[in-house]
Each structure stands twice: as C-alpha cells, then as structure tokens.
Enzyme design. Structure first.
Site, PDB file in Angstrom:
ATOM      1  N   TYR A   1     -11.232 -21.473  34.090  1.00 30.22           N
ATOM      2  CA  TYR A   1     -10.046 -20.835  34.657  1.00 30.22           C
ATOM      3  C   TYR A   1      -8.912 -21.839  34.770  1.00 30.22           C
ATOM      4  CZ  TYR A   1     -10.470 -23.081  39.258  1.00 30.22           C
ATOM      5  OH  TYR A   1     -10.499 -24.002  40.276  1.00 30.22           O
TER       6      TYR A   1
ATOM      7  N   ARG B   1      -5.631 -28.205  29.123  1.00 27.99           N
ATOM      8  CA  ARG B   1      -6.801 -28.417  29.975  1.00 27.99           C
ATOM      9  C   ARG B   1      -7.793 -27.269  29.838  1.00 27.99           C
ATOM     10  NH1 ARG B   1      -6.050 -29.428  36.337  1.00 27.99           N
ATOM     11  NH2 ARG B   1      -5.416 -27.242  36.224  1.00 27.99           N
TER      12      ARG B   1
ATOM     13  N   ARG C   1     -29.972 -10.282  31.277  1.00 30.42           N
ATOM     14  CA  ARG C   1     -29.718 -11.543  31.968  1.00 30.42           C
ATOM     15  C   ARG C   1     -30.628 -12.607  31.377  1.00 30.42           C
ATOM     16  NH1 ARG C   1     -31.542 -14.927  35.894  1.00 30.42           N
ATOM     17  NH2 ARG C   1     -29.964 -15.901  37.247  1.00 30.42           N
TER      18      ARG C   1
ATOM     19  N   HIS D   1     -30.570 -17.062  30.536  1.00 25.65           N
ATOM     20  CA  HIS D   1     -29.809 -18.297  30.655  1.00 25.65           C
ATOM     21  C   HIS D   1     -29.208 -18.744  29.320  1.00 25.65           C
ATOM     22  CE1 HIS D   1     -31.749 -18.397  34.541  1.00 25.65           C
ATOM     23  NE2 HIS D   1     -31.097 -19.502  34.876  1.00 25.65           N
TER      24      HIS D   1
ATOM     25  N   LEU E   1     -11.376 -33.755  38.482  1.00 21.61           N
ATOM     26  CA  LEU E   1     -10.609 -32.918  37.582  1.00 21.61           C
ATOM     27  C   LEU E   1      -9.276 -33.596  37.288  1.00 21.61           C
ATOM     28  CD1 LEU E   1     -10.454 -30.122  36.161  1.00 21.61           C
ATOM     29  CD2 LEU E   1      -9.151 -29.355  38.165  1.00 21.61           C
TER      30      LEU E   1
END
Length: 286
Positions: A31, A50, A99, A101, A202
């Site tokens: 995000y 980024r 579902r 992984h 970050l």
C-alpha cells in the site's frame, strides 16, 4: 465519495472484496498513502517508485504502469470533496478459490484506491510538539517493504496511545529504528542524524525529502546507527511522515526533550519542507 476497485469507480460504501482475498487472509499486499494538496499529489513519483520496490519485494507484479496509476489516482482525487487529501492505494495478490499459503498460479490482483480528508498536525502540536515513548521493535525483518501486514505496528502505536503519546519510538538491539508509523530524526549540537536505510526501516518519502533539503541547505547531517543513549540525550527529536510532515517530539517517556519545546532546527526544516511542498503543489494549472 468515489473509490476505485478492480476496474470500477463506485461509491466507497459499495466497494466489496472476496473473503478469500489474500490481503484479507494473509496480509499479502502492498500500500501507499500519498498526501494531496490543492488536489495535487505531493511526491507522487517517489510514492509509486516505493510501491514498485515493495511489489518486487513480495514478488507481486505491478498491475499498472506509472501513467495508468496517475490516471486512476487523478480521477479519485477529482471526485473527492476535499482539496487536501490522504490518498490511499492498495494492491493485494487477489482472491483464489481456496485458502493456501502458496501463491496461486492464475489470479488477478485486487487494486483499491480511496481518498479521505488530510488530517494534518494541529496548531498546538506545531507549537508545543508531541509526546512519545520508547518500545522494543518486535516487528519482522523486512520493515523496508510497505506491506499491509501492520499488526505489530498497530499494537505498538496503541501502547503509545494508551500512555497518552502520539507515537512509539522503536529500538532493536539498543539502536533506534523508526516510529510505529513514522521515521525519526535526532538533533545534537546542531547536527541532524537519522538511522541507516536498510531492512530495519521503511524508506520514508518525507525522510528522503528532509535529507535532500538538509543537503541543499548545507545543514550538517549524518545517516548512521543511533544508540538508545543518543536518543535519550538528544537536543531535538522529530517524527516525519507523509501526513505528519515534520513534527517535533518534545517529551520522551515523560521526560522533556531538550528544552521541552520545538527546537530551532526543527522549525527551520519545517519552513524548508513547507516551501518545497508549496512550490510543488501550487502550479497555475491546478
């Protein structure tokens, strides 16, 4: 309020995703939060760069070119009721039929964009600074990726909030890393310092701009490891982020930082930051 979801512009309250979306099940996504002033996104190219680094880091192909992202974001900005906005975009690996992984072999990523009013620091926070508390950095070792896996950050920020503080300042192995949702700068004897850019933090867009402005203005600046002792003895501490901009910390663990008021270096940097922001977002074609 208009949002964008997987090819459609629609009212935000009508946006829906599958419960099998991997962002929902595994926090498998990236995000960005982009500040918008006068309906102009600030440092958009840096945010999109980024985003690309994060998508590369989690092996998720970017669903859009920079030009396509710009068109989508500009539509959401234009449809917002606010001139100053916090623009949110999120990309997840998408929804599989089960579902599991392991990455699914053939699903389309989920792309979501929305915008809310930009909530900037208050006049009182600018004048008096904010309080922070130290905390052990117990997050994973790829903090350089801006992923939606933020539970550790949320818990650390909540601990700070419960203590009446605006931010948790994180330490790993006795060294400063960053805040739970910000980067951190230290000032001692007129010299600005911030931690190294590596997997522990970050790479903040505002952090990078502050470093650029410091270099332009010949402000003494160091990028290096910073010890807990240096943190606690600083003349000034700051938070930086896209929404908090440059915000002084004037209390750490209940003790005053420096004089207990925002210092001269912070005030000077904020003036430079604001001038840079105004120049970038005040073009006549707004």
């Amino acid at each position: 309020m208009t949002a964008y979801l997987n090819g459609q512009f629609l009212p935000l309250e009508e946006a829906r995703i599958s419960p099998l979306d991997r962002g929902f099940l595994f926090a498998d996504g990236a995000y960005e939060v982009i500040p918008v002033y006068r309906r102009r996104p600030f440092l958009l190219d840096s945010h999109l760069a980024r985003l690309q680094r994060t998508l590369d880091g989690i092996a998720l192909p970017n669903p859009h070119t920079a030009g396509e992202w710009n068109e989508l974001l500009q539509r959401v900005i234009a449809d917002s009721a606010f001139a100053d906005q916090a623009l949110y975009l999120q990309v997840t690996r998408g929804a599989d039929g089960k579902r599991d992984h392991a990455f699914p072999s053939a699903v389309s990523p989920t792309v979501f964009i929305c915008s809310t009013a930009l909530v900037a620091p208050s006049a009182a926070q600018r004048e008096f600074g904010v309080a922070a508390r130290r905390a052990v950095d117990n997050r994973w070792l790829r903090c350089d990726l801006k992923t939606v896996a933020l539970l550790a950050n949320v818990l650390l920020r909540q601990q700070a909030s419960d203590a009446g503080c605006a931010e948790a300042i994180l330490l790993r192995d006795g060294l400063l890393t960053e805040g739970s949702s910000s980067n951190v700068f230290v000032v001692k004897d007129g010299v600005l310092a911030t931690p190294l850019r590596d997997h522990r933090i970050l790479a903040g867009i505002t952090r990078d701009l502050v470093l650029e402005l410091a270099a332009q203005q010949r402000m003494p600046c160091e990028v290096r490891d910073i010890s807990d002792a240096e943190l606690r003895s600083a003349d000034e501490l700051w938070l930086t982020s896209s929404t908090r901009e440059v915000l002084p910390i004037t209390s750490l663990d209940g003790q005053p930082v420096g004089t207990g008021r925002p210092g001269p270096v912070a005030r000077q940097m904020y003036d430079w930051y604001r001038a840079s922001r105004e120049q970038a977002t005040s073009s006549a074609d707004v």
